[in-house]
Motif scaffolding. Structure first.
Motif, PDB file in Angstrom:
ATOM      1  N   GLY A 122       0.830  -1.200   0.000  1.00 21.84           N
ATOM      2  CA  GLY A 122       0.000   0.000   0.000  1.00 21.84           C
ATOM      3  C   GLY A 122       0.863   1.247   0.000  1.00 21.84           C
ATOM      4  O   GLY A 122       2.091   1.154  -0.104  1.00 21.84           O
ATOM      5  N   PRO A 123       0.220   2.418   0.106  1.00 23.34           N
ATOM      6  CA  PRO A 123       0.956   3.687   0.085  1.00 23.34           C
ATOM      7  C   PRO A 123       2.101   3.747   1.102  1.00 23.34           C
ATOM      8  O   PRO A 123       3.090   4.438   0.873  1.00 23.34           O
ATOM      9  CB  PRO A 123      -0.124   4.713   0.430  1.00 23.34           C
ATOM     10  N   GLU A 124       1.976   3.007   2.215  1.00 21.65           N
ATOM     11  CA  GLU A 124       3.052   3.045   3.216  1.00 21.65           C
ATOM     12  C   GLU A 124       4.306   2.299   2.742  1.00 21.65           C
ATOM     13  O   GLU A 124       5.375   2.443   3.323  1.00 21.65           O
ATOM     14  CB  GLU A 124       2.554   2.515   4.572  1.00 21.65           C
ATOM     15  N   HIS A 125       4.173   1.511   1.665  1.00 20.22           N
ATOM     16  CA  HIS A 125       5.323   0.737   1.185  1.00 20.22           C
ATOM     17  C   HIS A 125       5.990   1.346  -0.052  1.00 20.22           C
ATOM     18  O   HIS A 125       7.125   1.013  -0.359  1.00 20.22           O
ATOM     19  CB  HIS A 125       4.895  -0.700   0.810  1.00 20.22           C
ATOM     20  N   ILE A 126       5.257   2.149  -0.774  1.00 17.06           N
ATOM     21  CA  ILE A 126       5.800   2.631  -2.056  1.00 17.06           C
ATOM     22  C   ILE A 126       5.893   4.151  -2.031  1.00 17.06           C
ATOM     23  O   ILE A 126       4.908   4.861  -2.265  1.00 17.06           O
ATOM     24  CB  ILE A 126       4.940   2.137  -3.235  1.00 17.06           C
ATOM     25  N   ASP A 127       7.069   4.633  -1.668  1.00 18.94           N
ATOM     26  CA  ASP A 127       7.297   6.069  -1.578  1.00 18.94           C
ATOM     27  C   ASP A 127       8.802   6.317  -1.649  1.00 18.94           C
ATOM     28  O   ASP A 127       9.486   6.374  -0.630  1.00 18.94           O
ATOM     29  CB  ASP A 127       6.712   6.619  -0.265  1.00 18.94           C
ATOM     30  N   TYR A 128       9.309   6.370  -2.853  1.00 18.68           N
ATOM     31  CA  TYR A 128      10.738   6.635  -3.027  1.00 18.68           C
ATOM     32  C   TYR A 128      10.942   7.469  -4.285  1.00 18.68           C
ATOM     33  O   TYR A 128       9.979   7.785  -4.997  1.00 18.68           O
ATOM     34  CB  TYR A 128      11.558   5.340  -3.055  1.00 18.68           C
ATOM     35  N   VAL A 129      12.173   7.854  -4.525  1.00 19.99           N
ATOM     36  CA  VAL A 129      12.475   8.719  -5.662  1.00 19.99           C
ATOM     37  C   VAL A 129      13.662   8.150  -6.413  1.00 19.99           C
ATOM     38  O   VAL A 129      14.642   7.736  -5.792  1.00 19.99           O
ATOM     39  CB  VAL A 129      12.807  10.152  -5.172  1.00 19.99           C
ATOM     40  N   VAL A 130      13.555   8.099  -7.731  1.00 22.11           N
ATOM     41  CA  VAL A 130      14.707   7.691  -8.546  1.00 22.11           C
ATOM     42  C   VAL A 130      15.325   8.933  -9.180  1.00 22.11           C
ATOM     43  O   VAL A 130      14.633   9.716  -9.832  1.00 22.11           O
ATOM     44  CB  VAL A 130      14.299   6.693  -9.655  1.00 22.11           C
ATOM     45  N   VAL A 131      16.617   9.090  -8.956  1.00 18.13           N
ATOM     46  CA  VAL A 131      17.396  10.148  -9.619  1.00 18.13           C
ATOM     47  C   VAL A 131      18.165   9.458 -10.744  1.00 18.13           C
ATOM     48  O   VAL A 131      19.122   8.730 -10.500  1.00 18.13           O
ATOM     49  CB  VAL A 131      18.372  10.830  -8.637  1.00 18.13           C
ATOM     50  N   ARG A 132      17.678   9.654 -11.964  1.00 17.96           N
ATOM     51  CA  ARG A 132      18.305   9.042 -13.139  1.00 17.96           C
ATOM     52  C   ARG A 132      19.199  10.079 -13.809  1.00 17.96           C
ATOM     53  O   ARG A 132      18.727  11.179 -14.120  1.00 17.96           O
ATOM     54  CB  ARG A 132      17.181   8.599 -14.097  1.00 17.96           C
ATOM     55  N   MET A 229      13.988  -6.969  -8.742  1.00 23.74           N
ATOM     56  CA  MET A 229      13.269  -7.884  -7.842  1.00 23.74           C
ATOM     57  C   MET A 229      12.813  -7.163  -6.581  1.00 23.74           C
ATOM     58  O   MET A 229      11.655  -7.271  -6.171  1.00 23.74           O
ATOM     59  CB  MET A 229      14.168  -9.053  -7.443  1.00 23.74           C
ATOM     60  N   TRP A 230      13.695  -6.365  -5.983  1.00 22.08           N
ATOM     61  CA  TRP A 230      13.337  -5.708  -4.714  1.00 22.08           C
ATOM     62  C   TRP A 230      12.262  -4.650  -4.907  1.00 22.08           C
ATOM     63  O   TRP A 230      11.450  -4.411  -4.005  1.00 22.08           O
ATOM     64  CB  TRP A 230      14.565  -5.097  -4.045  1.00 22.08           C
ATOM     65  N   MET A 231      12.255  -4.017  -6.069  1.00 17.94           N
ATOM     66  CA  MET A 231      11.215  -3.003  -6.312  1.00 17.94           C
ATOM     67  C   MET A 231       9.830  -3.632  -6.291  1.00 17.94           C
ATOM     68  O   MET A 231       8.838  -2.971  -6.007  1.00 17.94           O
ATOM     69  CB  MET A 231      11.460  -2.289  -7.650  1.00 17.94           C
ATOM     70  N   ILE A 232       9.767  -4.928  -6.618  1.00 18.41           N
ATOM     71  CA  ILE A 232       8.495  -5.652  -6.589  1.00 18.41           C
ATOM     72  C   ILE A 232       8.238  -6.250  -5.208  1.00 18.41           C
ATOM     73  O   ILE A 232       7.152  -6.139  -4.657  1.00 18.41           O
ATOM     74  CB  ILE A 232       8.506  -6.803  -7.638  1.00 18.41           C
ATOM     75  N   LYS A 233       9.280  -6.856  -4.647  1.00 20.12           N
ATOM     76  CA  LYS A 233       9.087  -7.597  -3.399  1.00 20.12           C
ATOM     77  C   LYS A 233       9.177  -6.708  -2.162  1.00 20.12           C
ATOM     78  O   LYS A 233       8.399  -6.855  -1.229  1.00 20.12           O
ATOM     79  CB  LYS A 233      10.131  -8.719  -3.314  1.00 20.12           C
ATOM     80  N   ASN A 234      10.128  -5.787  -2.139  1.00 18.77           N
ATOM     81  CA  ASN A 234      10.338  -4.943  -0.957  1.00 18.77           C
ATOM     82  C   ASN A 234      10.531  -3.466  -1.310  1.00 18.77           C
ATOM     83  O   ASN A 234      11.555  -2.871  -0.960  1.00 18.77           O
ATOM     84  CB  ASN A 234      11.577  -5.421  -0.180  1.00 18.77           C
ATOM     85  N   PRO A 235       9.563  -2.857  -1.984  1.00 20.23           N
ATOM     86  CA  PRO A 235       9.753  -1.460  -2.392  1.00 20.23           C
ATOM     87  C   PRO A 235       9.975  -0.526  -1.198  1.00 20.23           C
ATOM     88  O   PRO A 235      10.567   0.552  -1.351  1.00 20.23           O
ATOM     89  CB  PRO A 235       8.449  -1.124  -3.125  1.00 20.23           C
ATOM     90  N   GLU A 236       9.530  -0.971  -0.018  1.00 20.58           N
ATOM     91  CA  GLU A 236       9.683  -0.130   1.180  1.00 20.58           C
ATOM     92  C   GLU A 236      11.144   0.031   1.599  1.00 20.58           C
ATOM     93  O   GLU A 236      11.458   0.886   2.424  1.00 20.58           O
ATOM     94  CB  GLU A 236       8.838  -0.694   2.331  1.00 20.58           C
ATOM     95  N   ALA A 256       6.977   2.888 -12.266  1.00 25.36           N
ATOM     96  CA  ALA A 256       5.720   3.571 -12.597  1.00 25.36           C
ATOM     97  C   ALA A 256       4.528   2.627 -12.462  1.00 25.36           C
ATOM     98  O   ALA A 256       3.468   3.007 -11.961  1.00 25.36           O
ATOM     99  CB  ALA A 256       5.786   4.158 -14.009  1.00 25.36           C
ATOM    100  N   ILE A 257       4.720   1.392 -12.885  1.00 24.15           N
ATOM    101  CA  ILE A 257       3.594   0.468 -12.852  1.00 24.15           C
ATOM    102  C   ILE A 257       3.241   0.107 -11.410  1.00 24.15           C
ATOM    103  O   ILE A 257       2.088  -0.149 -11.088  1.00 24.15           O
ATOM    104  CB  ILE A 257       3.878  -0.772 -13.751  1.00 24.15           C
ATOM    105  N   THR A 258       4.224   0.152 -10.520  1.00 26.59           N
ATOM    106  CA  THR A 258       3.920  -0.146  -9.112  1.00 26.59           C
ATOM    107  C   THR A 258       3.190   1.003  -8.425  1.00 26.59           C
ATOM    108  O   THR A 258       2.622   0.830  -7.358  1.00 26.59           O
ATOM    109  CB  THR A 258       5.199  -0.468  -8.290  1.00 26.59           C
ATOM    110  N   GLN A 259       3.225   2.186  -9.006  1.00 26.03           N
ATOM    111  CA  GLN A 259       2.522   3.321  -8.408  1.00 26.03           C
ATOM    112  C   GLN A 259       1.194   3.586  -9.119  1.00 26.03           C
ATOM    113  O   GLN A 259       0.555   4.612  -8.893  1.00 26.03           O
ATOM    114  CB  GLN A 259       3.401   4.586  -8.386  1.00 26.03           C
ATOM    115  N   GLY A 260       0.795   2.681 -10.007  1.00 27.09           N
ATOM    116  CA  GLY A 260      -0.497   2.841 -10.668  1.00 27.09           C
ATOM    117  C   GLY A 260      -0.408   3.117 -12.145  1.00 27.09           C
ATOM    118  O   GLY A 260      -1.426   3.288 -12.807  1.00 27.09           O
TER     119      GLY A 260
END
Ligand code: IPM
Ligand code: MN
Length: 356
Positions: A122-132, A229-236, A256-260
């Motif tokens: 849920g929202p508590e698990h997916i909240d990070y930023v990628v600096v590309r 793998m971790w972005m799917i299993k442990n995004p937190e 992007a797909i993990t955030q909707g």
């Protein structure tokens, strides 16, 4: 005292680009009124229409004008009648190089109410930023083809980084992790086991800079394949990620797909010392163009990032809060045509909420 006013260039572009940028502009205006600053918008007709009409892709005169703005908002580039990549490379990538937009900033945040394809997240698990990093790597175009069309054909496309490019990107990422002030963790994503020259330099630069200037920021390193793998299993696990251009391109679509998905994901192409450009991640979606059914939330989020980068932090937060309210209470399905609201209505919902 005269009101502060920002000059914003708008490139609505192709397909559904004009529909979503219209809503983003609507929300930006509401934010300006609420928080006491002005915004002047100047439209540029870059994209398929201009190309088909005049043959121009990104005229030097337009590029020069763009440098004079406080920020750029872009809708989408790409058209089914035009060879794939021509406009994308000619406009998007060209702007990145010529305006030196060396950071691609991609917040990955699951908003409440948005359906997540990951089980038990849920929202508590997916909240990070990628600096590309946004200017180097295989994107420089170095390479070539020899003996083309023969059985001995050779194709080369070279990944390269200068220490200068790496250092300025890392600097931005460390500063970002500090300002974000959450877990104060910066993860370098690379492939040091195979790209032993390029990511070895990244890793060395990462630790040198961290040791010297950012003792308060915890450092982590992940290989890019494991990261997927971790972005799917442990995004937190993630707070701020920094990576090169090619890996960054790939993992930010996964993110992007993990955030909707593309209805909500926004990105910034940032030159910290110059003009920056903000865009929804989705493409021009030609099959939905002109129907008022596409989701404008990603473009609206891009507008929020634009305000943040201008230094209008409070206004940016107002926009994000309004989007969160909208996904939590109104628009739960983000897919085009399935929102339960038209594009314009979604823009109105957010803008009304922003107006307070
Ligand atoms: C992106 C896009 C671009 C890229 C394409 C359109 C050239 O995929 O912004 O992520 O590869 O950087
Ligand atoms: Mn991409």
């Amino acid at each position: 005292m005269t009101e502060k006013s920002y000059q914003i260039a708008v490139i609505p572009g192709d397909g559904t680009g004009p529909e979503v940028t219209r809503e983003a502009v609507k929300v930006l205006k509401a934010a300006g009124t609420r928080h006491g600053f002005g915004l002047d918008f100047t439209e540029y007709d870059l994209g398929a229409r201009r190309y088909l009409r005049t043959g121009e892709i990104l005229p030097a005169s337009v590029l020069e004008e763009l440098r004079g703005f406080d920020a750029i908002l872009l809708g989408a580039i790409g058209h089914p009648d035009i060879a794939p990549g021509l406009l994308e490379k000619g406009i998007l990538l060209q702007m990145r190089f010529d305006l030196d937009l060396y950071i691609n900033l991609r917040p990955v945040k699951l908003f409440p109410g948005v359906e997540c394809p990951l089980k038990d997240k849920g929202p508590e698990h997916i909240d990070y930023v990628v600096v590309r990093e946004n200017t180097g790597d295989v994107y420089t175009g170095a390479g070539g083809v020899m003996m083309r069309g023969t059985p001995h054909e050779v194709a080369m496309q070279t990944a390269m980084y200068t220490r200068h490019q790496v250092d300025r990107c890392l600097r931005y990422a460390f500063e970002f992790a500090r300002r974000r002030n959450r877990r104060k963790t910066l993860a370098l994503v690379g492939k040091t086991n195979v790209l032993t020259y390029m990511y070895e330099m990244w890793e060395r630069a990462f630790h040198e800079m961290g040791d010297r200037d950012y003792p308060d920021i915890k450092r982590e390193y992940y290989h890019v394949d494991a990261t997927c793998m971790w972005m799917i299993k442990n995004p937190e696990w993630f707070d701020v990620i920094v990576t090169g251009n090619m890996f960054g391109d790939i993992i930010t679509d996964l993110a992007a797909i993990t955030q909707g998905g593309l209805g909500i994901a926004a990105g910034g192409n940032i030159n910290p010392d110059g003009v920056s450009m903000f865009e929804p991640m989705g493409g021009s979606a030609p099959k939905y163009a002109g129907q008022n059914v596409i989701n404008p939330l990603a473009a609206i989020c891009a507008g929020g990032m634009l305000l943040d980068t201008l230094g209008e932090r409070v206004a940016a937060k107002t926009v994000e809060d309004a989007v969160i309210w909208t996904t939590a209470n109104k628009v739960r399905n983000l897919a085009a045509g399935q929102m339960g609201y038209s594009t314009t209505e979604v823009g109105d919902l957010v803008a009304t909420r922003v107006a307070g």
